[in-house]
Write a protein that holds these residues in place. Structure first.
Motif, PDB file in Angstrom:
ATOM      1  N   ASP A 250      31.427 -29.816  10.758  1.00 20.13           N
ATOM      2  CA  ASP A 250      31.499 -30.770   9.652  1.00 20.13           C
ATOM      3  C   ASP A 250      32.234 -32.025  10.114  1.00 20.13           C
ATOM      4  OD1 ASP A 250      31.447 -31.998   7.213  1.00 20.13           O
ATOM      5  OD2 ASP A 250      33.094 -30.830   6.354  1.00 20.13           O
ATOM      6  N   TYR A 251      31.592 -33.154   9.960  1.00 17.59           N
ATOM      7  CA  TYR A 251      32.209 -34.430  10.309  1.00 17.59           C
ATOM      8  C   TYR A 251      31.665 -35.506   9.376  1.00 17.59           C
ATOM      9  CZ  TYR A 251      27.772 -35.537  12.596  1.00 17.59           C
ATOM     10  OH  TYR A 251      26.447 -35.775  12.845  1.00 17.59           O
ATOM     11  N   LYS A 252      32.361 -36.612   9.314  1.00 22.96           N
ATOM     12  CA  LYS A 252      31.980 -37.702   8.424  1.00 22.96           C
ATOM     13  C   LYS A 252      31.042 -38.653   9.146  1.00 22.96           C
ATOM     14  CE  LYS A 252      33.927 -41.419   5.570  1.00 22.96           C
ATOM     15  NZ  LYS A 252      35.177 -42.122   5.171  1.00 22.96           N
ATOM     16  N   LEU A 253      29.888 -38.883   8.531  1.00 27.16           N
ATOM     17  CA  LEU A 253      28.940 -39.823   9.115  1.00 27.16           C
ATOM     18  C   LEU A 253      29.488 -41.241   9.038  1.00 27.16           C
ATOM     19  CD1 LEU A 253      25.574 -38.464   7.658  1.00 27.16           C
ATOM     20  CD2 LEU A 253      26.447 -38.181   9.976  1.00 27.16           C
ATOM     21  N   GLN A 254      29.389 -41.946  10.145  1.00 28.50           N
ATOM     22  CA  GLN A 254      29.891 -43.312  10.209  1.00 28.50           C
ATOM     23  C   GLN A 254      28.831 -44.270   9.668  1.00 28.50           C
ATOM     24  OE1 GLN A 254      32.913 -44.306  11.056  1.00 28.50           O
ATOM     25  NE2 GLN A 254      33.629 -42.254  11.580  1.00 28.50           N
ATOM     26  N   GLU A 255      29.145 -44.912   8.545  1.00 31.62           N
ATOM     27  CA  GLU A 255      28.218 -45.883   7.977  1.00 31.62           C
ATOM     28  C   GLU A 255      28.292 -47.226   8.700  1.00 31.62           C
ATOM     29  OE1 GLU A 255      29.088 -46.155   3.866  1.00 31.62           O
ATOM     30  OE2 GLU A 255      28.532 -44.069   3.418  1.00 31.62           O
ATOM     31  N   LYS A 256      29.452 -47.501   9.291  1.00 31.50           N
ATOM     32  CA  LYS A 256      29.640 -48.762  10.000  1.00 31.50           C
ATOM     33  C   LYS A 256      30.385 -48.479  11.288  1.00 31.50           C
ATOM     34  CE  LYS A 256      31.662 -53.387   9.550  1.00 31.50           C
ATOM     35  NZ  LYS A 256      32.446 -54.296   8.681  1.00 31.50           N
TER      36      LYS A 256
ATOM     37  N   ARG B 160      28.509 -36.509  18.587  1.00 37.84           N
ATOM     38  CA  ARG B 160      28.094 -35.985  19.892  1.00 37.84           C
ATOM     39  C   ARG B 160      28.526 -34.532  20.063  1.00 37.84           C
ATOM     40  NH1 ARG B 160      29.719 -41.058  23.904  1.00 37.84           N
ATOM     41  NH2 ARG B 160      28.137 -42.532  23.151  1.00 37.84           N
ATOM     42  N   VAL B 161      29.752 -34.218  19.648  1.00 35.33           N
ATOM     43  CA  VAL B 161      30.241 -32.839  19.752  1.00 35.33           C
ATOM     44  C   VAL B 161      29.416 -31.917  18.854  1.00 35.33           C
ATOM     45  CG1 VAL B 161      32.210 -31.326  19.335  1.00 35.33           C
ATOM     46  CG2 VAL B 161      32.559 -33.555  20.396  1.00 35.33           C
TER      47      VAL B 161
ATOM     48  N   GLU C 110      33.917 -46.329  21.333  1.00 34.05           N
ATOM     49  CA  GLU C 110      33.224 -45.106  21.723  1.00 34.05           C
ATOM     50  C   GLU C 110      33.759 -43.880  20.986  1.00 34.05           C
ATOM     51  OE1 GLU C 110      30.632 -44.720  23.639  1.00 34.05           O
ATOM     52  OE2 GLU C 110      30.426 -46.843  24.099  1.00 34.05           O
ATOM     53  N   LEU C 111      34.987 -43.955  20.491  1.00 31.70           N
ATOM     54  CA  LEU C 111      35.582 -42.785  19.844  1.00 31.70           C
ATOM     55  C   LEU C 111      34.909 -42.454  18.520  1.00 31.70           C
ATOM     56  CD1 LEU C 111      39.398 -43.410  20.477  1.00 31.70           C
ATOM     57  CD2 LEU C 111      37.769 -42.138  21.873  1.00 31.70           C
ATOM     58  N   SER C 112      34.396 -43.452  17.824  1.00 28.42           N
ATOM     59  CA  SER C 112      33.831 -43.224  16.495  1.00 28.42           C
ATOM     60  C   SER C 112      32.566 -42.373  16.531  1.00 28.42           C
ATOM     61  CB  SER C 112      33.536 -44.564  15.813  1.00 28.42           C
ATOM     62  OG  SER C 112      32.617 -45.322  16.582  1.00 28.42           O
TER      63      SER C 112
END
Length: 275
Positions: free
Chosen positions: A214-220, A233-234, A226-228
């Motif tokens: 479970d992770y938060k999708l990045q809208e921006k 990727r994981v 690269e960390l965002s």
């Protein structure tokens, strides 16, 4: 009594096959039935045993990955705009010195020294802000990469545990042959009420893991950050379990078949419905 029927009399167990009764003990008398007393093959007498099955409950809790900290704000490092007030004051003093020629030189010298200190202070402040910005970015990267490595180890341990559970639930072909040869009680460990009843083992391959990431999708996305994108990727890297038992459920299948181009490739098609 039909062939392969099991029966028990007192403490004696046996089964019936081809007009013969197979017992595990010698010196047993029977009437009008041919008796077979020798042990079968190299195994012990195949006594029908159904033990209480211990079912493995897979942990379905999602593995959460947090987002990295916000990118440090980049300071304004334009040296021209930072020194503009001091330069303007210096020009103003020069102009006033020409207009007001009666002004003492001591005041002019004091003004120039004050402006010089302001320039030096502004330059030092610019380099300090630049150094602090690089330090904050490095600490952010190091902290989050350490966190990601810990989460990877946690995910790998969870995947190994889930794989062990699948291997205990679905036996390989070699294990099934051993169970048949030894007439193991594991041949009868599944009941029609079980969810995996009539699940057929096909081989090993990749299967979707039960514990999702479970992770938060990045809208921006921040440019150059690269960390965002690391949580996504994981999650993609550990979405499946390699080398897991692949099975097909025939419990509600009315039609099933297999086909393929060679011995190593085949597909299974089945039409679901009530038996």
């Amino acid at each position: 009594m039909k062939d392969f029927d099991f029966f028990s009399i007192a403490d004696f167990f046996g089964f019936y096959k081809n007009d013969k009764v197979y017992f595990c003990h010698d010196n047993i008398q029977t009437n009008n039935i041919k008796k077979y007393n020798d042990r079968i093959a190299t195994t012990e007498y195949p006594k029908f045993v159904r033990n209480t099955r211990i079912k493995i409950k897979n942990d379905e809790t999602a593995i959460k990955i947090l987002d990295p900290a916000a990118v440090p704000a980049k300071p304004d490092l334009n040296i021209v705009t930072s020194l503009m007030p001091a330069i303007a004051m210096f020009a103003l003093v020069v102009v006033l010195r020409g207009v007001l020629s009666t002004t003492g030189g001591t005041f002019v010298l004091f003004s120039i020294c004050s402006m010089g200190l302001g320039v030096v202070t502004s330059v030092i402040s610019i380099f300090d802000k630049k150094k602090q910005y690089k330090k904050d970015c490095a600490e952010r990267t190091e902290t989050y990469l350490t966190y990601i490595e810990k989460k990877k180890k946690e995910i790998e341990e969870a995947r190994e545990k889930e794989l062990e559970g699948l291997q205990q639930q679905y036996y390989s072909i070699e294990e099934d042959i051993e169970h048949i040869s030894s007439f193991s009680a594991q041949l009868f460990d599944r009941l029609p009420e079980d969810e995996d009843f009539l699940d057929v083992y096909l081989g090993k391959g990749k299967t979707r893991a039960v514990r999702i990431i479970d992770y938060k999708l990045q809208e921006k996305l921040e440019a150059g950050d690269e960390l965002s994108v690391m949580p996504a990727r994981v999650a993609q890297e550990y979405a499946d379990i390699a080398g897991a038992p692949i099975k097909v459920s025939l419990r509600n299948a009315r039609v099933s078949c297999k086909c393929g181009q060679d011995d190593n490739t085949f597909n299974v098609y089945f039409k679901t419905g009530d038996l």
